[in-house]
Every structure is written in C-alpha cells, then in structure tokens.
Design an enzyme around this catalytic site. Sequence first.
Site, PDB file in Angstrom:
ATOM      1  N   SER A  63       0.794  -1.230   0.000  1.00 26.87           N
ATOM      2  CA  SER A  63       0.000   0.000   0.000  1.00 26.87           C
ATOM      3  C   SER A  63       0.828   1.283   0.000  1.00 26.87           C
ATOM      4  O   SER A  63       0.253   2.363  -0.165  1.00 26.87           O
ATOM      5  CB  SER A  63      -0.955   0.013   1.194  1.00 26.87           C
ATOM      6  OG  SER A  63      -2.023  -0.860   0.956  1.00 26.87           O
ATOM      7  N   LYS A  66       0.274   3.386  -2.970  1.00 26.13           N
ATOM      8  CA  LYS A  66      -0.915   4.240  -3.091  1.00 26.13           C
ATOM      9  C   LYS A  66      -0.563   5.722  -3.030  1.00 26.13           C
ATOM     10  O   LYS A  66      -1.276   6.563  -3.576  1.00 26.13           O
ATOM     11  CB  LYS A  66      -1.932   3.872  -1.999  1.00 26.13           C
ATOM     12  CG  LYS A  66      -2.487   2.462  -2.191  1.00 26.13           C
ATOM     13  CD  LYS A  66      -3.317   1.977  -1.010  1.00 26.13           C
ATOM     14  CE  LYS A  66      -3.801   0.542  -1.264  1.00 26.13           C
ATOM     15  NZ  LYS A  66      -4.484  -0.042  -0.102  1.00 26.13           N
ATOM     16  N   TYR A 188      -4.185  -2.441 -10.170  1.00 29.68           N
ATOM     17  CA  TYR A 188      -4.074  -2.288  -8.710  1.00 29.68           C
ATOM     18  C   TYR A 188      -3.164  -3.372  -8.116  1.00 29.68           C
ATOM     19  O   TYR A 188      -2.255  -3.081  -7.338  1.00 29.68           O
ATOM     20  CB  TYR A 188      -5.474  -2.325  -8.076  1.00 29.68           C
ATOM     21  CG  TYR A 188      -5.431  -2.353  -6.567  1.00 29.68           C
ATOM     22  CD1 TYR A 188      -5.169  -1.198  -5.839  1.00 29.68           C
ATOM     23  CD2 TYR A 188      -5.624  -3.546  -5.859  1.00 29.68           C
ATOM     24  CE1 TYR A 188      -5.094  -1.231  -4.446  1.00 29.68           C
ATOM     25  CE2 TYR A 188      -5.552  -3.589  -4.482  1.00 29.68           C
ATOM     26  CZ  TYR A 188      -5.287  -2.419  -3.784  1.00 29.68           C
ATOM     27  OH  TYR A 188      -5.204  -2.460  -2.406  1.00 29.68           O
ATOM     28  N   TYR A 239      -4.269   3.628   8.259  1.00 31.76           N
ATOM     29  CA  TYR A 239      -5.590   2.988   8.430  1.00 31.76           C
ATOM     30  C   TYR A 239      -6.239   3.354   9.759  1.00 31.76           C
ATOM     31  O   TYR A 239      -6.175   4.514  10.181  1.00 31.76           O
ATOM     32  CB  TYR A 239      -5.474   1.463   8.286  1.00 31.76           C
ATOM     33  CG  TYR A 239      -4.584   1.049   7.152  1.00 31.76           C
ATOM     34  CD1 TYR A 239      -4.903   1.439   5.853  1.00 31.76           C
ATOM     35  CD2 TYR A 239      -3.423   0.323   7.370  1.00 31.76           C
ATOM     36  CE1 TYR A 239      -4.088   1.091   4.800  1.00 31.76           C
ATOM     37  CE2 TYR A 239      -2.608  -0.031   6.321  1.00 31.76           C
ATOM     38  CZ  TYR A 239      -2.937   0.356   5.041  1.00 31.76           C
ATOM     39  OH  TYR A 239      -2.120   0.026   4.015  1.00 31.76           O
ATOM     40  N   VAL A 257       1.231  -3.691   3.831  1.00 32.72           N
ATOM     41  CA  VAL A 257       1.259  -4.977   4.529  1.00 32.72           C
ATOM     42  C   VAL A 257       2.518  -5.800   4.242  1.00 32.72           C
ATOM     43  O   VAL A 257       2.712  -6.857   4.843  1.00 32.72           O
ATOM     44  CB  VAL A 257       0.004  -5.844   4.278  1.00 32.72           C
ATOM     45  CG1 VAL A 257      -1.231  -5.220   4.903  1.00 32.72           C
ATOM     46  CG2 VAL A 257      -0.189  -6.128   2.799  1.00 32.72           C
TER      47      VAL A 257
HETATM   48  N1  GLN Z   1      -2.343  -5.301  -1.837  1.00 28.67           N
HETATM   49  C1  GLN Z   1      -2.888  -5.221  -0.524  1.00 28.67           C
HETATM   50  C2  GLN Z   1      -4.403  -5.432  -0.549  1.00 28.67           C
HETATM   51  O1  GLN Z   1      -5.027  -4.979  -1.448  1.00 28.67           O
HETATM   52  C3  GLN Z   1      -2.540  -3.888   0.041  1.00 28.67           C
HETATM   53  C4  GLN Z   1      -3.036  -3.713   1.447  1.00 28.67           C
HETATM   54  C5  GLN Z   1      -2.074  -2.999   2.317  1.00 28.67           C
HETATM   55  O2  GLN Z   1      -0.862  -2.939   2.093  1.00 28.67           O
HETATM   56  N2  GLN Z   1      -2.585  -2.505   3.403  1.00 28.67           N
HETATM   57  O3  GLN Z   1      -4.965  -6.052   0.308  1.00 28.67           O
END
Ligand code: GLN
Length: 303
Positions: A63, A66, A188, A239, A257
């Site tokens: 993420s 993003k 994505y 988050y 993650v």
């Molecule tokens: N690729 C992961 C997902 O879509 C990204 C989530 C994350 O890093 N928090 O679940």
Amino acid sequence: MDYQTLLDNVAAEVAPLIGTGNVADYIPALAGVDPMSFGMAIADLDGGVHGVGQWRQAFSVQSISKVFSLAMTLSRDGQTLWKSVGREPSGNPFNSLVQLEAENGVPRNPFINAGAIVVTDHLVELAGDASGALLDFLRSETEEDTIGFDADVAASEAAHGDRNASLAHFMRSYGNLRNPVPTVLEHYFRQCSLSMSCEEVALAATFLARHGVLRDGRRLLTRSEAKQINAVMLTCGTYDAAGDFAYRVGLPAKSGVGGGILAVIPQRCTICVWSPGLDVQGNSVAGAAALDVFTTMTGWSIF
Ligand code: GLN
C-alpha cells in the site's frame, strides 16, 4: 546531523521488537518473508541517502504504492478525483466493505483499498497503462532501472483477491468506477506488487518533502497538492491506527502490509523503514516503533 549514528541508535533501540507481530499471509506469496528482517533509510534533500540494516534489500511495497499513484493522478488532474473519493479517516480496516453502502460507493479516503482502487481507475483513464506509468516514474526518480513488479506476488494477490474484487464491483454498481473491474484490479494488484528497497522508496518520495518538486528541479505537484497528500497521509495513511500513529510519531506516513512504512519530514527528508511483522491494523510493529524513537530522539515531528 550525523544520520548514520542516529540510524544506528534507532536500530539498536527497536531491535527487541524485530520479529514480533505477524507477517501478512492473506496474500500467500508474502507469507515466506523472513520476519527478522529490518532496514531503514533516510533520503535528505541534497541527494544524500543513509541506511541501516537491510536498507538496500527489496521488499513488497504494497500500500505504500498508493501514495505514488495518488501523486501521479493529481499531477494529471488535480480536481476530478475528489468527486469519487473522500478525505476522511475511515476508522475501519483497510479492506472493509461496511462504509461503502452507507456512503453510496464513495470510499472515505484514497489510502484504504476501495479508495486506492478508485485512484487506479482514474489513472487508467488519464495514463492508459496506469501501473506502467507508475513504474516509469519510480525508475526515473530513483535512477534505478531494476525496480519492477513481482509477478508471483501480483498473481497470488489476484488469486486471493475476492475482497478487493467485491469492493470494486460494489463501487462500479454505484457508478463510481469508469473502467471494467478486471482492468482496474489488474493495475491495482500490479502496483501493490512493486518490489523496492527502503533506499528506493525514500528517494522516490522526496518530492513530498520538497513541496511537490522532483529531484531534478521539475515540479510534479503544486505546493497545495503536495500539502494535500501529506495531510491525507497523516490522517489516513496508517488505516484505523492513524490517530495513534500521529500521536506517537507525528509525521505524515503510509504503511503497507509488506511491512514498509514511508514517512515525510517536510523540507528536511523522507524516511522508509521495513520490518515484516505487523500489528492487527496491518502496520509494521518494529517500523512504527523505529519512527516513534526517531522523532523522539531528533524532535523532528511536524508538531
Ligand atoms: N495489496 C494489498 C491489498 O489490497 C494492500 C493492502 C495494504 O498494504 N494494506 O490487500
């Protein structure tokens, strides 16, 4: 500032936490990462990069990507996106479905999965090959042609991507996704699978510490857009732990993650820390602790 001594001190302080938490295993290709990994890098605004531990080892940025896709989208169209995604903390897990129905398919912010899927949809519209444009940007900003997608991670995530597919279909049913779901999800998943080191992530993000200006002096974002991204990182980048993270660290940050966290100190430097053990909200335990120790030692929180 003696960055090397500082980083060595931070690493020594958080050493007991390395290996605590849980490595993400809902994406099976991530489950095999060594939980004892730790790296941290600082990129200053004069081009210097300093690191400790495995700061040159590539990891799955997940993420953190993003932030870059949001920057690329805003740089092409600074206004339209905000009709499709909000700017409020969600207070819910990053892959939660519950708010979307009550809020008519408009995600709370661009850093939860639903919001990032909307950003990717806009980038497909603006750039065509969204993930390819992102990769080109990261390679040029770091001058590192070896940065790439991890095909195994992307395939593993696609094979276990029912939750993200649900979010995407749900938003499309509300008219908040312009492109077909499979196209958007492909970009994505690929962007999340980017494999980069702490050094590369920190270098690629210095425009956020330079009010939108790239390493070669060209402007990517307006000063306001750079402020907007940093503000949303502070309030939403970790988050449903964003409040506690701001309390502890006091910096705009974005976690993934894979165990990475990118943090920005405007007008000074960017920091990327990586350690795969996650807390229940999906943020690196040792990584968050390292940033906490870092701002406590230096007094360089934004507050
Ligand atoms: N690729 C992961 C997902 O879509 C990204 C989530 C994350 O890093 N928090 O679940």
